[in-house]
Design a protein around this motif. Structure first.
Motif, PDB file in Angstrom:
ATOM      1  N   SER A 113      -3.205  13.206   7.024  1.00 33.48           N
ATOM      2  CA  SER A 113      -3.464  13.945   8.275  1.00 33.48           C
ATOM      3  C   SER A 113      -4.876  13.673   8.774  1.00 33.48           C
ATOM      4  O   SER A 113      -5.113  13.515   9.980  1.00 33.48           O
ATOM      5  CB  SER A 113      -3.258  15.442   8.045  1.00 33.48           C
ATOM      6  N   SER A 114      -5.829  13.608   7.836  1.00 31.35           N
ATOM      7  CA  SER A 114      -7.212  13.328   8.232  1.00 31.35           C
ATOM      8  C   SER A 114      -7.348  11.930   8.826  1.00 31.35           C
ATOM      9  O   SER A 114      -8.019  11.727   9.847  1.00 31.35           O
ATOM     10  CB  SER A 114      -8.132  13.479   7.017  1.00 31.35           C
ATOM     11  N   LEU A 115      -6.692  10.939   8.194  1.00 29.99           N
ATOM     12  CA  LEU A 115      -6.736   9.575   8.730  1.00 29.99           C
ATOM     13  C   LEU A 115      -6.062   9.488  10.096  1.00 29.99           C
ATOM     14  O   LEU A 115      -6.551   8.777  10.998  1.00 29.99           O
ATOM     15  CB  LEU A 115      -6.061   8.618   7.753  1.00 29.99           C
ATOM     16  N   GLU A 116      -4.960  10.181  10.252  1.00 28.93           N
ATOM     17  CA  GLU A 116      -4.268  10.166  11.549  1.00 28.93           C
ATOM     18  C   GLU A 116      -5.123  10.815  12.635  1.00 28.93           C
ATOM     19  O   GLU A 116      -5.157  10.336  13.785  1.00 28.93           O
ATOM     20  CB  GLU A 116      -2.919  10.871  11.427  1.00 28.93           C
ATOM     21  N   GLU A 117      -5.814  11.880  12.267  1.00 26.82           N
ATOM     22  CA  GLU A 117      -6.703  12.515  13.243  1.00 26.82           C
ATOM     23  C   GLU A 117      -7.844  11.579  13.629  1.00 26.82           C
ATOM     24  O   GLU A 117      -8.214  11.468  14.815  1.00 26.82           O
ATOM     25  CB  GLU A 117      -7.264  13.802  12.652  1.00 26.82           C
ATOM     26  N   ALA A 118      -8.394  10.886  12.611  1.00 26.22           N
ATOM     27  CA  ALA A 118      -9.462   9.917  12.910  1.00 26.22           C
ATOM     28  C   ALA A 118      -8.931   8.770  13.758  1.00 26.22           C
ATOM     29  O   ALA A 118      -9.614   8.285  14.684  1.00 26.22           O
ATOM     30  CB  ALA A 118     -10.042   9.387  11.607  1.00 26.22           C
ATOM     31  N   HIS A 166      -2.293  -1.802  14.578  1.00 30.64           N
ATOM     32  CA  HIS A 166      -1.415  -2.046  13.431  1.00 30.64           C
ATOM     33  C   HIS A 166      -1.870  -1.172  12.264  1.00 30.64           C
ATOM     34  O   HIS A 166      -3.064  -1.018  12.013  1.00 30.64           O
ATOM     35  CB  HIS A 166      -1.468  -3.530  13.048  1.00 30.64           C
ATOM     36  N   ASN A 167      -0.902  -0.600  11.541  1.00 32.63           N
ATOM     37  CA  ASN A 167      -1.255   0.369  10.487  1.00 32.63           C
ATOM     38  C   ASN A 167      -1.487  -0.280   9.125  1.00 32.63           C
ATOM     39  O   ASN A 167      -1.508   0.411   8.108  1.00 32.63           O
ATOM     40  CB  ASN A 167      -0.172   1.445  10.377  1.00 32.63           C
ATOM     41  N   ALA A 168      -1.641  -1.599   9.030  1.00 30.62           N
ATOM     42  CA  ALA A 168      -1.844  -2.264   7.737  1.00 30.62           C
ATOM     43  C   ALA A 168      -3.104  -1.755   7.057  1.00 30.62           C
ATOM     44  O   ALA A 168      -3.094  -1.412   5.866  1.00 30.62           O
ATOM     45  CB  ALA A 168      -1.902  -3.781   7.926  1.00 30.62           C
ATOM     46  N   ASP A 169      -4.212  -1.704   7.815  1.00 32.53           N
ATOM     47  CA  ASP A 169      -5.454  -1.209   7.234  1.00 32.53           C
ATOM     48  C   ASP A 169      -5.334   0.266   6.849  1.00 32.53           C
ATOM     49  O   ASP A 169      -5.873   0.703   5.819  1.00 32.53           O
ATOM     50  CB  ASP A 169      -6.607  -1.400   8.230  1.00 32.53           C
ATOM     51  N   PHE A 170      -4.603   0.989   7.684  1.00 36.66           N
ATOM     52  CA  PHE A 170      -4.386   2.418   7.413  1.00 36.66           C
ATOM     53  C   PHE A 170      -3.648   2.605   6.081  1.00 36.66           C
ATOM     54  O   PHE A 170      -4.065   3.384   5.226  1.00 36.66           O
ATOM     55  CB  PHE A 170      -3.601   3.027   8.568  1.00 36.66           C
ATOM     56  N   GLU A 171      -2.562   1.869   5.887  1.00 37.81           N
ATOM     57  CA  GLU A 171      -1.771   1.984   4.662  1.00 37.81           C
ATOM     58  C   GLU A 171      -2.552   1.487   3.457  1.00 37.81           C
ATOM     59  O   GLU A 171      -2.449   2.039   2.365  1.00 37.81           O
ATOM     60  CB  GLU A 171      -0.463   1.204   4.809  1.00 37.81           C
ATOM     61  N   ASN A 172      -3.323   0.426   3.633  1.00 33.85           N
ATOM     62  CA  ASN A 172      -4.125  -0.094   2.527  1.00 33.85           C
ATOM     63  C   ASN A 172      -5.160   0.931   2.079  1.00 33.85           C
ATOM     64  O   ASN A 172      -5.353   1.158   0.866  1.00 33.85           O
ATOM     65  CB  ASN A 172      -4.801  -1.391   2.953  1.00 33.85           C
ATOM     66  N   GLU A 173      -5.824   1.547   3.037  1.00 38.17           N
ATOM     67  CA  GLU A 173      -6.814   2.577   2.698  1.00 38.17           C
ATOM     68  C   GLU A 173      -6.153   3.771   2.017  1.00 38.17           C
ATOM     69  O   GLU A 173      -6.694   4.339   1.063  1.00 38.17           O
ATOM     70  CB  GLU A 173      -7.529   3.015   3.965  1.00 38.17           C
ATOM     71  N   ARG A 174      -4.965   4.091   2.503  1.00 40.25           N
ATOM     72  CA  ARG A 174      -4.236   5.217   1.911  1.00 40.25           C
ATOM     73  C   ARG A 174      -3.807   4.898   0.480  1.00 40.25           C
ATOM     74  O   ARG A 174      -3.891   5.750  -0.405  1.00 40.25           O
ATOM     75  CB  ARG A 174      -3.021   5.533   2.771  1.00 40.25           C
ATOM     76  N   ARG A 175      -3.352   3.662   0.200  1.00 41.03           N
ATOM     77  CA  ARG A 175      -2.959   3.265  -1.161  1.00 41.03           C
ATOM     78  C   ARG A 175      -4.152   3.291  -2.105  1.00 41.03           C
ATOM     79  O   ARG A 175      -4.046   3.741  -3.245  1.00 41.03           O
ATOM     80  CB  ARG A 175      -2.325   1.870  -1.131  1.00 41.03           C
ATOM     81  N   ILE A 176      -5.291   2.794  -1.632  1.00 46.02           N
ATOM     82  CA  ILE A 176      -6.492   2.806  -2.478  1.00 46.02           C
ATOM     83  C   ILE A 176      -6.881   4.240  -2.823  1.00 46.02           C
ATOM     84  O   ILE A 176      -7.233   4.554  -3.965  1.00 46.02           O
ATOM     85  CB  ILE A 176      -7.648   2.083  -1.758  1.00 46.02           C
ATOM     86  N   TYR A 177      -6.780   5.118  -1.846  1.00 47.02           N
ATOM     87  CA  TYR A 177      -7.127   6.522  -2.077  1.00 47.02           C
ATOM     88  C   TYR A 177      -6.178   7.152  -3.097  1.00 47.02           C
ATOM     89  O   TYR A 177      -6.615   7.818  -4.047  1.00 47.02           O
ATOM     90  CB  TYR A 177      -7.068   7.284  -0.765  1.00 47.02           C
ATOM     91  N   LEU A 178      -4.864   6.927  -2.927  1.00 49.22           N
ATOM     92  CA  LEU A 178      -3.889   7.524  -3.840  1.00 49.22           C
ATOM     93  C   LEU A 178      -4.048   6.967  -5.256  1.00 49.22           C
ATOM     94  O   LEU A 178      -3.924   7.707  -6.241  1.00 49.22           O
ATOM     95  CB  LEU A 178      -2.466   7.265  -3.339  1.00 49.22           C
TER      96      LEU A 178
END
Length: 445
Positions: free
Chosen positions: A35-40, A155-167
């Motif tokens: 949610s925080s990433l989507e808001e950003a 494109h959400n590739a960077d978004f998903e990559n950042e999310r995977r690293i965080y998880l």
């Protein structure tokens, strides 16, 4: 099935709690972080859209955009960002970053205002993984106003990559934290159970007769338990002492009248034998009443008692030139020493009567009992007689003559101490009597 200890139960509960807590925590943090990433992302695309609106112009009904934009991501091909302008539902401009991108479909623009689409819009029909921010504004064109819609795709590739690293980091840290908590729990349980182990150890010492009361200092929660155990120990000791005193008084009070009666010169012979039987019965019942295993008595070494009886029997039966061998020096009897001497004295005396030359006594200590075997090389006992002797209610002195009441006393004492007796054929050729004396249960450490 053996019940689990408190330490194991606590560890199992902690592991189950962590197995539930860690995934739930990861899911919660994942949702919050997403949610925080989507808001950003929403704020980022909104600013880029506003920058497009700020440089957009209408000239004679045609849109005009500069060659270079303020946001570099819209100027660089394959940057992952794309700007699109739609006028009267027709695409009139695409940013330089989308020269190699085929824009097949666009989201339905809002009438007036903004709209944000989370990753999932099929921009080119093949990759439905774009964030989209759109804004519709009206621009003056001659006689009226025209609605113009601005789109910014990412494109959400960077978004998903950042999310995977965080998880991945969250999982690693939470698992490490879980192991740390288990270690702390083990250390805490050891500290918490230390008074319990001390209490168990002191109870074990008391059960073996090495101390009479619990004397260590314990946490306040254990004080009532300590007081109750000490009160129980005192009450048991007092009760046993009163019981022995009462029985002693009874024996003394009966002994004198019987002695007087037996010493009467004119006492008929027919009365002497019943009085002697009464005296023997009184002694037997007194012995039976005072006997019994006590978990609060210190164990008595069996070997010295056996040797003491052996020395006495060697003198009594010196004419037979018996060879009495004793094997094993370990083993304890938890009870009164006189009771042990009564049991062994009768059995060893019977073995000496039945033996031709050799008697063997073996002492073997086990974790929960001590076995004592008395063997002889005499005629032995017929198997059918053994079965009858071991039947409940049969007298153990019925298999041979001249034993009187001795073996009946042995049977009563063994029953009082919850000991077992087995009769079989010895390798020496005669009978073997195997006694199994139970030991107090050991407290777990």
């Amino acid at each position: 099935m053996r019940s689990l200890s408190l330490r194991v139960r606590s560890l199992l509960i902690a592991c189950v709690a962590l197995l539930v807590f860690i995934p739930v925590t990861v899911f919660t943090l994942s949702q919050a972080y997403t949610s925080s990433l989507e808001e950003a992302k929403y704020n980022e695309l909104k600013l880029m859209t506003l920058s497009l609106i700020s440089v957009f112009e209408m000239d004679d009904g045609a849109p005009v955009m500069p060659d270079m934009l303020f946001d570099e991501q819209l100027n660089l091909p394959d940057s992952g960002y794309l700007g699109v302008i739609q006028l009267t539902q027709a695409t009139v401009w695409i940013s330089a970053s989308g020269l190699e991108t085929h824009v097949d479909t666009l989201p339905t623009p809002p009438d007036i205002g903004e709209e944000f689409y989370v990753a999932g819009h099929p921009l080119d029909g093949q990759h439905p993984d774009y964030f989209v921010y759109s804004y519709t504004a009206e621009f003056e064109d001659g006689d009226g106003y025209l609605p113009v819609t601005f789109f910014v795709f990412n494109h959400n590739a960077d978004f998903e990559n950042e999310r995977r690293i965080y998880l991945r980091s969250v999982w690693q840290y939470l698992i490490a934290l879980g192991f740390g908590l288990i270690i702390l729990l083990v250390l805490g349980m050891n500290t918490l159970l230390k008074p319990v182990r001390a209490l168990i150890q002191e109870i074990e010492l008391t059960s073996h007769g090495q101390q009479h009361q619990l004397s260590a200092n314990y946490p306040s929660e254990f004080t009532p338990l300590k007081q109750s155990i000490n009160a129980l120990l005192s009450a048991e000791a007092e009760q046993r002492q009163r019981y022995k005193n009462s029985l002693g008084d009874l024996a003394h009070s009966l002994k004198t009248p019987l002695a007087v009666a037996l010493g009467t010169p004119d006492l008929p012979r027919s009365a002497q034998e019943p009085l002697q039987q009464i005296d023997a019965l009184i002694q037997r019942q007194l012995k039976r009443a005072t006997a019994g295993a006590s978990s609060w008595e210190k164990g008595i070494e069996i070997a010295p008692v056996v040797k003491q009886i052996t020395n006495a029997l060697n003198k009594v039966y010196r004419d037979k030139s018996l060879q009495i061998s004793v094997e094993g020096n370990d083993g304890q009897f938890y009870g009164d020493k006189t009771d042990l001497m009564e049991i062994l004295g009768n059995l060893m005396d019977n073995a000496c009567k039945a033996a031709d030359r050799h008697i063997r006594i073996t002492i073997t200590e086990h974790p929960y009992q001590t076995d004592l075997c008395i063997e002889d090389d005499g005629p032995g006992i017929p198997p059918e007689q053994v079965e009858r002797l071991l039947t409940r209610g049969q007298r153990l002195d019925a298999y041979t003559e001249g034993q009187g009441i001795g073996m009946a006393v042995v049977a009563d004492l063994l029953a009082a101490y919850e000991a077992k007796l087995a009769i079989g054929q010895s390798t020496l050729g005669g009978a073997i009597f195997t006694l199994s004396f139970p030991a107090p249960l050991r407290m777990p450490g």
